[in-house]
Design a protein around this motif. Structure first.
Motif, PDB file in Angstrom:
ATOM      1  N   SER A   1     104.135  59.453  18.151  1.00  0.00           N
ATOM      2  CA  SER A   1     103.003  58.525  18.256  1.00  0.00           C
ATOM      3  C   SER A   1     102.457  58.144  16.886  1.00  0.00           C
ATOM      4  O   SER A   1     101.968  57.017  16.712  1.00  0.00           O
TER       5      SER A   1
ATOM      6  N   SER B   1      98.472  49.274  25.846  1.00  0.00           N
ATOM      7  CA  SER B   1      98.682  50.719  25.715  1.00  0.00           C
ATOM      8  C   SER B   1      97.914  51.480  26.784  1.00  0.00           C
ATOM      9  O   SER B   1      98.403  52.484  27.316  1.00  0.00           O
ATOM     10  N   PHE B   2      96.724  51.005  27.127  1.00  0.00           N
ATOM     11  CA  PHE B   2      95.957  51.633  28.196  1.00  0.00           C
ATOM     12  C   PHE B   2      96.701  51.531  29.525  1.00  0.00           C
ATOM     13  O   PHE B   2      96.750  52.487  30.301  1.00  0.00           O
TER      14      PHE B   2
ATOM     15  N   SER C   1      99.719  54.070  29.406  1.00  0.00           N
ATOM     16  CA  SER C   1      99.420  55.503  29.438  1.00  0.00           C
ATOM     17  C   SER C   1      98.592  55.902  30.643  1.00  0.00           C
ATOM     18  O   SER C   1      98.719  57.020  31.142  1.00  0.00           O
ATOM     19  N   TYR C   2      97.723  55.002  31.138  1.00  0.00           N
ATOM     20  CA  TYR C   2      96.900  55.299  32.312  1.00  0.00           C
ATOM     21  C   TYR C   2      97.343  54.428  33.490  1.00  0.00           C
ATOM     22  O   TYR C   2      96.525  53.885  34.217  1.00  0.00           O
TER      23      TYR C   2
ATOM     24  N   SER D   1     101.122  56.320  38.139  1.00  0.00           N
ATOM     25  CA  SER D   1     102.113  56.741  37.160  1.00  0.00           C
ATOM     26  C   SER D   1     102.835  57.993  37.629  1.00  0.00           C
ATOM     27  O   SER D   1     102.285  58.836  38.317  1.00  0.00           O
TER      28      SER D   1
ATOM     29  N   SER E   1     103.890  60.337  35.675  1.00  0.00           N
ATOM     30  CA  SER E   1     103.798  61.365  34.653  1.00  0.00           C
ATOM     31  C   SER E   1     103.496  62.719  35.288  1.00  0.00           C
ATOM     32  O   SER E   1     102.604  62.846  36.116  1.00  0.00           O
TER      33      SER E   1
ATOM     34  N   TYR F   1      92.386  66.141  19.388  1.00  0.00           N
ATOM     35  CA  TYR F   1      91.260  65.212  19.557  1.00  0.00           C
ATOM     36  C   TYR F   1      90.025  65.679  18.777  1.00  0.00           C
ATOM     37  O   TYR F   1      89.317  64.863  18.172  1.00  0.00           O
TER      38      TYR F   1
ATOM     39  N   SER G   1     100.719  61.458  26.151  1.00  0.00           N
ATOM     40  CA  SER G   1     100.806  60.249  26.968  1.00  0.00           C
ATOM     41  C   SER G   1      99.707  59.244  26.633  1.00  0.00           C
ATOM     42  O   SER G   1      99.908  58.044  26.759  1.00  0.00           O
ATOM     43  N   HIS G   2      98.540  59.723  26.196  1.00  0.00           N
ATOM     44  CA  HIS G   2      97.417  58.834  25.907  1.00  0.00           C
ATOM     45  C   HIS G   2      97.146  58.712  24.410  1.00  0.00           C
ATOM     46  O   HIS G   2      96.124  58.132  24.026  1.00  0.00           O
TER      47      HIS G   2
ATOM     48  N   THR H   1      96.914  55.105  22.860  1.00  0.00           N
ATOM     49  CA  THR H   1      95.683  54.432  23.276  1.00  0.00           C
ATOM     50  C   THR H   1      94.486  54.926  22.469  1.00  0.00           C
ATOM     51  O   THR H   1      93.629  54.134  22.051  1.00  0.00           O
ATOM     52  N   VAL H   2      94.427  56.214  22.224  1.00  0.00           N
ATOM     53  CA  VAL H   2      93.319  56.775  21.431  1.00  0.00           C
ATOM     54  C   VAL H   2      93.370  56.250  20.000  1.00  0.00           C
ATOM     55  O   VAL H   2      92.343  55.879  19.409  1.00  0.00           O
TER      56      VAL H   2
END
Length: 799
Positions: A248, A366-367, A370-371, A375, A377, A508, A647-648, A651-652
């Protein structure tokens, strides 16, 4: 036995389904309804045939009769039920039905009206899942006849139409090849055309050869474009060895490269290009370059298109120097109406607007990735059974795919283990206390760094003898760079003392702490540039100084990044292997490296107005950073000891780039355009009270030009200056966003209900198909249910 299947495939009938027409393969309700009825009839037929076969086997030894062998393609009753729950493109339609349908299409496409029409054949709308005794089955003979008729009709079509129809047939590749070979016999259109004339045949063959050549050339170009994709193989290798978390970072770097390329293209086309074509007269002799300009940006770089002060404030087709009194050049009659101040202001504004639209679109895309609603996932069965790409033939590509699948399975299992081991109440309290203490120390560190930058900048302002030296200009960027380099290591030490359960949460938290540090330092620097420096540099070109300062910060950030990569990763690996005798390499710090990218991109956006060539410097820096980081990652770093699924993460990263970084840069530039008075000795706005006033001057010039362009002042007055239009567009945008959020929430709610229904149907299906005592979980996915049933069917056959 049919009740669970009816529960899964309970689709209401529609009134239009009762005719003799074939159900469309794209109408799921018709296909599933017809297929459900078929399965029930086939199940009864198979049961009756099974009893007859058993009676024949019992009578065979006494009567001497031979038993009919059971074909391999015959399916049991339980298998037919499982096939009913797996929709595909050809469900509800047999091979004969498909051939009949495409035979009808070829009849309609025949161009020769003199050819006698073939008879109408009844379309088979019911699939044949059994293949008992092919010689005695009349459907096989009908399929052969229909296939021969279809071949004849394909031969009567043009080659392009024939290939297009064969490509669209829902048949296997072997059957398509067989039909293509049979339709290429010399009894088709080409022989008929030879009798009428050889010229048409040659022209048709030449046209067909040209079409094939162009098609092959297009395929070659597409494969070449895919091969020319930047860092395609390198990104696959990184994702396979280090996982999606490290990948990423490099994908985010690639996104920043695209943003800067688009911005640089606009600036070169509308600002730097016209200015280079019509260069202004320099106020004095050009200074000699000493080589230090590559670090400071001063010296011989000052009077170039790289900085704000070089651009003129007039039309570009008249020879006009930079007047010492600050007066504006007046264009001569018939001159080129290219207003440089207006072009400079609106090009920068358009570049920021396009960047904002692109950034918001990338974040939304991207949102959605990933969301994604519904999904897959976290579903391990799909990763195990459906991840391999069978088109891969090269050894290197297959090795990369193996590494990628193995790393993804590690990430999925690590995520599942985290959900299975919750903390106790005492553990949560200890974790909250450690987190609070670490946050206090990190916030204190960020505040201390901001105070240190402010004090040191004030010291440089009050010492003019140090500011006069060119090497002293690097002191403030060096101090800020060292603070940005050392403070994240302190936060990393504090993070090592915190009991984080999830590595995702750990990343994060580190990103938030580093972001607070960067924002505090950048906020202090913005006040230093637009507050203190503008007041001190009255009568001088303060825009050039701010642009050169941002250039120095960007270069110093790159130099310190190289040193950190050398000593922080390479030297530590050598010490760990040679001295400490450890095989463990350092891990790649995702949070710190991502924040370095966001910090550098924020500096670029802050300096676009004062240094239009700064995006080019950022592009060169990003290219070098990619290769340096990739080499260091493969040689000096190891994969994360605790794998986790990122996965997110993209987006972050884009969200942090949009709201703190881009929004802060936009506020900084809006304040400089609307509130700060430009310098009176340099730049395209030297005679104005603010940069924004260039638009008003242009409107007054258009009003005096005549009624032909009177609509342009109206557009500027009511769409640009009027705040009501801005509020209206913002309200519409917020309304669209709110409606989309509500739609997504409703879709998620419906999907949750559908998943519960599938789970219940899966339990009933397993309970009816499997023998007693077989373990059935209360929560199972339909794909996992199929894999379990297929495995049990293989066991029963082998036994």
């Amino acid at each position: 036995m049919a009740q669970p299947l009816a529960f899964v495939l309970d689709v209401p009938e529609t009134p239009g389904d009762q005719g003799s027409q074939d159900p469309s393969p794209y109408d799921e309700s018709e296909v599933h309804d017809s297929f459900h009825q078929l399965i029930q009839e086939q199940s009864q037929w198979v049961a009756q045939e099974g009893l007859e076969l058993q009676q024949r086997e019992q009578e065979a030894p006494g009567s001497g009769q031979q038993t009919l062998p059971r074909p391999e393609g015959t399916q049991s009753t339980a298998t037919l039920r499982i096939l009913a729950s797996m929709p595909s493109r050809t469900i509800g339609r047999s091979r004969g039905a498909i051939i009949s349908q495409y035979y009808s299409r070829t009849v309609q496409l025949r161009r020769r009206s003199s050819r006698p029409l073939l008879g109408n054949f009844v379309l088979s709308a019911r699939p044949s899942l059994r293949l008992y005794d092919l010689e005695l089955d009349p459907t096989a003979r009908e399929e052969e006849e229909k296939q021969s008729l279809l071949v004849k009709e394909l031969q009567s079509l043009a080659v392009a139409q024939r290939d297009h129809m064969l490509r669209g047939m829902p048949l296997s590749l072997a059957e398509k090849r067989s039909l293509r070979e049979k339709s290429r016999t010399p009894t088709g259109r080409w022989r008929g055309q030879r009798g009428s004339g050889g010229v048409c045949s040659c022209c048709g063959r030449l046209r067909y050869a040209c079409v094939l050549a162009l098609h092959s050339l297009g395929l070659v170009l597409l494969s070449g474009l895919q091969a020319l994709t930047p860092w395609r193989y390198a990104l696959k290798r990184i994702g396979g060895q280090f996982g999606s978390s490290v990948l990423s970072y490099f994908l985010f770097l690639k996104t920043l490269l695209a943003f800067n390329a688009v911005l640089l293209l606009l600036l070169v086309a509308f600002i730097m290009g016209p200015q280079v074509a019509f260069p202004p007269t320099l106020p004095g002799p050009a200074p000699v370059c000493t080589g230090l300009e590559l670090l400071t940006g001063a010296g011989c770089f000052t009077h170039t298109v790289m900085f704000y002060g070089h651009y003129s404030n007039a039309t570009l087709n008249q020879p006009c120097g930079s007047p010492l009194d600050g007066s504006q050049c007046t264009p001569r009659a018939g001159g080129l109406p290219y207003n440089m101040p207006l072009a400079y202001l609106y090009t920068v504004g358009a570049g920021f607007f396009i960047t904002c639209i692109t950034l918001v679109y990338s974040m939304a895309h991207s949102f959605g990735e990933s969301y994604r609603v519904g999904s897959t996932s976290g579903i391990h069965a799909i990763t195990v059974f459906c991840s391999w790409d069978y088109k891969v033939t090269q050894k290197r590509a297959s090795r990369l795919q193996q590494d990628n699948i193995r790393t993804r399975l590690k990430e999925l299992l690590a995520e599942w283990q985290l959900r299975q081991s919750p903390r106790s109440v005492c553990g949560r309290l200890r974790q909250a206390a450690a987190l609070g203490l670490a946050w206090l120390l990190c916030l204190g560190t960020a505040l201390g760094c901001a105070v240190a930058v402010h004090v040191f900048s004030e010291f440089l302002i009050q010492s003019p003898e140090a500011a006069g030296q060119e090497a002293a200009l690097l002191v403030l960027p060096l101090v800020v760079g060292l603070l940005n380099l050392g403070a994240p290591y302190l936060c990393r030490v504090l993070a090592a003392l915190e009991p984080h359960d999830s590595p995702v949460l750990e990343v994060y938290v580190a990103i938030c702490r580093n972001l607070i540090l960067k924002l505090a330092i950048l906020g202090t620097l913005c006040y230093h540039w637009l507050g203190r420096r503008v007041a001190v540099l009255q009568g001088q070109c303060w825009e050039d100084f701010v642009g050169q300062e941002l250039y120095r910060f960007l270069v110093m950030d790159f130099v310190l990044m190289l040193l950190d990569t050398l000593f922080g990763e390479l030297v530590w690996r050598i010490i760990s292997e040679k001295k400490l005798k450890r095989r463990r390499k350092p891990e790649f710090d995702i949070a710190r490296n991502v924040l370095e990218l966001i910090y550098g991109q924020t500096l670029t956006w802050l300096g676009v107005l004062f240094s239009p060539l700064l995006p080019a410097v950022q592009i060169i820096k990003l290219l070098l950073v990619f290769y340096v980081k990739k080499t260091s990652l493969l040689a000096n770093c190891q994969a994360p000891r605790r794998p986790w699924l990122a996965s997110h993460m993209s987006t972050v990263f884009l969200t942090l780039l949009c709201f703190p970084a881009f929004l802060g840069a936009a506020v900084f530039l809006c304040y400089a355009v609307w509130q700060v008075k430009p310098s009176s000795t340099c730049g395209p706005f030297r005679t104005l009270d603010s940069m924004y006033e260039a638009g008003r001057v242009w409107v007054r010039y258009l009003e005096a030009a005549g009624p032909r362009v009177s609509w342009l002042p109206w557009v500027h007055r009511y769409l640009v200056e009027n705040t009501f239009f801005v509020f209206l567009v913002s309200a519409l945008l917020l309304a669209v966003i709110y409606l989309n959020i509500q739609v997504v929430r409703g879709q998620r709610r419906v999907i949750c209900l559908l998943k519960e229904q599938i789970s219940n149907a899966c339990i009933l299906l397993l309970g009816s198909a499997l023998p007693p005592g077989f373990p059935v979980h209360s929560r199972c996915h339909l794909s996992s249910c199929r894999f379990l049933l297929w495995g049990w069917r293989g066991k029963t056959k082998s036994s």
